[in-house]
Design a protein around this motif. Structure first.
Motif, mmCIF file in Angstrom:
data_model
loop_
_atom_site.group_PDB
_atom_site.id
_atom_site.type_symbol
_atom_site.label_atom_id
_atom_site.label_comp_id
_atom_site.label_asym_id
_atom_site.label_seq_id
_atom_site.Cartn_x
_atom_site.Cartn_y
_atom_site.Cartn_z
ATOM 1 N N ASP A 207 -27.634 -8.063 -8.340
ATOM 2 C CA ASP A 207 -27.603 -6.647 -8.674
ATOM 3 C C ASP A 207 -28.423 -5.880 -7.656
ATOM 4 O OD1 ASP A 207 -30.413 -5.755 -9.878
ATOM 5 O OD2 ASP A 207 -29.990 -7.792 -10.611
ATOM 6 N N TYR A 208 -28.170 -4.596 -7.585
ATOM 7 C CA TYR A 208 -28.913 -3.687 -6.716
ATOM 8 C C TYR A 208 -29.430 -2.559 -7.586
ATOM 9 C CZ TYR A 208 -29.910 -0.208 -3.105
ATOM 10 O OH TYR A 208 -30.520 0.739 -2.308
ATOM 11 N N GLN A 209 -30.736 -2.549 -7.799
ATOM 12 C CA GLN A 209 -31.370 -1.539 -8.645
ATOM 13 C C GLN A 209 -30.670 -1.446 -9.998
ATOM 14 O OE1 GLN A 209 -31.540 2.082 -6.334
ATOM 15 N NE2 GLN A 209 -33.004 1.241 -4.857
ATOM 16 N N GLY A 210 -30.363 -2.613 -10.560
ATOM 17 C CA GLY A 210 -29.757 -2.688 -11.876
ATOM 18 C C GLY A 210 -28.250 -2.564 -11.901
ATOM 19 N N VAL A 211 -27.623 -2.338 -10.738
ATOM 20 C CA VAL A 211 -26.175 -2.213 -10.657
ATOM 21 C C VAL A 211 -25.595 -3.525 -10.133
ATOM 22 C CG1 VAL A 211 -24.254 -0.953 -9.618
ATOM 23 C CG2 VAL A 211 -26.367 0.253 -10.218
ATOM 24 N N PRO A 212 -24.583 -4.129 -10.809
ATOM 25 C CA PRO A 212 -23.992 -5.377 -10.308
ATOM 26 C C PRO A 212 -23.495 -5.216 -8.880
ATOM 27 C CG PRO A 212 -23.211 -4.915 -12.514
ATOM 28 C CD PRO A 212 -23.949 -3.688 -12.075
ATOM 29 N N ALA A 213 -23.754 -6.230 -8.054
ATOM 30 C CA ALA A 213 -23.381 -6.152 -6.638
ATOM 31 C C ALA A 213 -23.239 -7.555 -6.086
ATOM 32 C CB ALA A 213 -24.429 -5.384 -5.834
ATOM 33 N N SER A 215 -24.392 -10.212 -3.518
ATOM 34 C CA SER A 215 -25.695 -10.396 -2.885
ATOM 35 C C SER A 215 -25.645 -9.928 -1.438
ATOM 36 C CB SER A 215 -26.105 -11.866 -2.945
ATOM 37 O OG SER A 215 -26.219 -12.301 -4.279
ATOM 38 N N LYS A 376 -15.993 -7.601 -10.627
ATOM 39 C CA LYS A 376 -17.202 -8.426 -10.693
ATOM 40 C C LYS A 376 -16.911 -9.836 -11.190
ATOM 41 C CE LYS A 376 -18.659 -6.760 -15.270
ATOM 42 N NZ LYS A 376 -19.761 -6.100 -16.005
ATOM 43 N N GLN A 424 -15.786 -1.644 -14.342
ATOM 44 C CA GLN A 424 -17.005 -1.848 -13.558
ATOM 45 C C GLN A 424 -16.678 -2.702 -12.342
ATOM 46 O OE1 GLN A 424 -19.890 -0.406 -14.304
ATOM 47 N NE2 GLN A 424 -21.116 -1.273 -12.659
ATOM 48 N N LEU A 426 -17.504 -3.960 -8.178
ATOM 49 C CA LEU A 426 -18.563 -4.180 -7.199
ATOM 50 C C LEU A 426 -18.277 -3.334 -5.971
ATOM 51 C CD1 LEU A 426 -18.689 -8.097 -7.317
ATOM 52 C CD2 LEU A 426 -20.182 -6.514 -8.556
#
Length: 458
Positions: A207-213, A215, A376, A424, A426
């Protein structure tokens, strides 16, 4: 048909592990009697975070943020000037380091600069037998172009078919040309690639600052991407390509005005070079640029014959067709080199946005790349819509619509696509190669073996 069956047989006999398929050099290896160049995947990604790129190493980062406040010329359009030319030329100078003056076929594009690896490849681009990497220079098959893309007329601007190598949808003259391209990330961007994929060929997620991403996202400041696009068009077809680097590509054979699965080494010519850099002063964090090859410039080498087409740092969401014509203002997040091109304005995109010579002229560079998303779950690419329709849709650039409004919205990582219809996703930070890689990995999860290329029906 015999060659297609032979390819299928080779695929079935190969080591079909994820690692082998993700990191193999090409769809098929060179034949035993081949004595020309052979592509080697550059995948030894850096394992430590990149150092800060200063304005000496990355001079485009030394320009003030005010540069992105568009200056309009007397004709009311964004003004291409010496500053913008200097900006894009500083990127080109960085890319040119370590390369031959003529970008000749024997050397190709060098990944080493001063004894160190600077340029890296994305995995999984050699999975698909239809459009995947060929063995000579690692080129992949992209949009089929038609003669009007080079000479004018705004017909057949989609140029899209069920498969990239077929000519479905082409309505121009019988002169149709394959596009083959290869792209690289510099060492700064390659750190993100190494975080995004493990050595077994599987994606990593976080995740990036709580957002799924995925790596490694987003790409760091100092990331540079270069893409060389070649066409099967020759200087005989397009006279301003005289002197263009001629490479060999193991590309599709044309018969009866269609491209078939069979591949043979054949010549292609450099027609376009795209560049992209992460610049935090841009409203999207990215600046995209493109060059058109123009032998009429009379430069001393290939690099001096690359004419800037323009630069783009946003999608102009306040410009038609993202808004009705009555509410539209001039595009101002692209600046186009209207004066220095001998290859004319068919190289520009939708309503004053940026697009390159063999791109979809109803689109724009960032509108397309800004749609780089993945589900995701990582395995839903083959069931329904998984991301925005970045390669074209009915009415693209032709009338105000919700689809056009969504398509030309300025997005930044980790924003979701406009419209709210995809769930949602990515955000892959403009990387269509990462999107393709995740797509191919998901097909592997389903099929365990690449699906064979299918010839166009007679």
């Amino acid at each position: 048909m015999l060659l297609t069956l032979s390819l299928t047989s080779l695929l079935c006999q190969a080591d079909n592990s994820a690692a082998q398929l993700a990191y193999r050099n090409a769809v098929t290896p060179p034949p035993p009697d081949w004595n020309g160049p052979v592509f080697q995947l550059s995948d030894a990604y850096p394992t430590t975070p990149p150092a800060t790129c200063d304005s000496q190493q990355c001079p485009w980062l030394g320009y003030p943020a005010s540069l992105f406040q568009t200056t309009f010329g007397k004709d009311g359009v964004p003004q291409w000037d010496a500053t913008w030319n200097s900006y894009i030329q500083s990127i080109l100078s960085y890319i040119r380091e370590g390369q031959s003056d003529d970008l000749n076929n024997a050397q190709g594009f060098n990944t080493q600069v001063d004894g160190k690896t600077r340029w890296y490849s994305v995995p999984w681009m050699a999975y698909d037998p239809t459009s995947g990497r060929e063995f000579i220079h690692g080129l992949t098959n992209e949009r089929t172009a038609v003669l009007s893309d080079f000479h004018g007329s705004r017909r057949n601007l989609h140029g899209l078919g069920a498969n990239p190598h077929t000519l479905v949808g082409a309505t121009d003259s019988q002169a149709r040309f394959e596009t083959w391209a290869v792209a690289y990330y510099n060492d700064v961007g390659a750190y993100s690639l190494g975080q995004a994929w493990d050595q077994q060929g599987n994606p990593r997620f976080g995740d990036y600052q709580g957002v799924p991403a995925q790596s490694g996202m987003p790409f760091a400041t100092g990331t540079v991407v270069v893409k060389l696009l070649f066409s099967s068009a020759s200087p005989k077809d397009v006279p301003y390509l005289h002197g263009s680097p001629q490479w060999q590509a193991d590309r599709h054979v044309e018969k009866d005005n269609q491209f078939y699965c069979e591949r043979q080494p054949q010549p292609v010519h450099l027609v376009q070079m795209d560049v992209a850099v992460v610049n935090p002063q841009s409203p999207t964090r990215w600046v995209f640029g493109t060059f058109a090859y123009n032998g009429d410039l009379g430069g001393k080498n290939v690099w001096e014959n690359l004419s800037p087409v323009g630069l783009q740092w946003g999608m102009d969401p306040w410009t038609f067709p993202a808004v009705p014509k009555s509410a539209s203002i001039r595009a101002r997040q692209s600046v186009l080199n209207r004066d220095n091109l001998n290859v004319r304005a068919e190289h520009f995109g939708c309503e004053g946005r940026l697009a390159g010579p063999v791109d979809n002229k109803l689109s724009s560079c960032l509108s397309c790349h800004g749609g780089a998303y993945a589900n995701k779950a990582g395995n839903s690419f083959f069931s329904g819509a998984f991301s925005p329709p970045i390669f074209g849709f009915d009415g693209l650039c032709e009338q105000y619509s919700q689809d056009n409004s969504n398509y030309f919205q300025t997005l930044t990582f980790p924003m979701q696509p406009a419209g709210g219809e995809y769930g949602q996703l990515l955000n892959l930070d403009t990387s269509l190669q990462l999107q393709i890689a995740l797509q191919q990995w998901s097909y592997f999860q389903r099929d365990k073996v690449p699906q064979a290329c299918v010839d166009p029906s007679s």
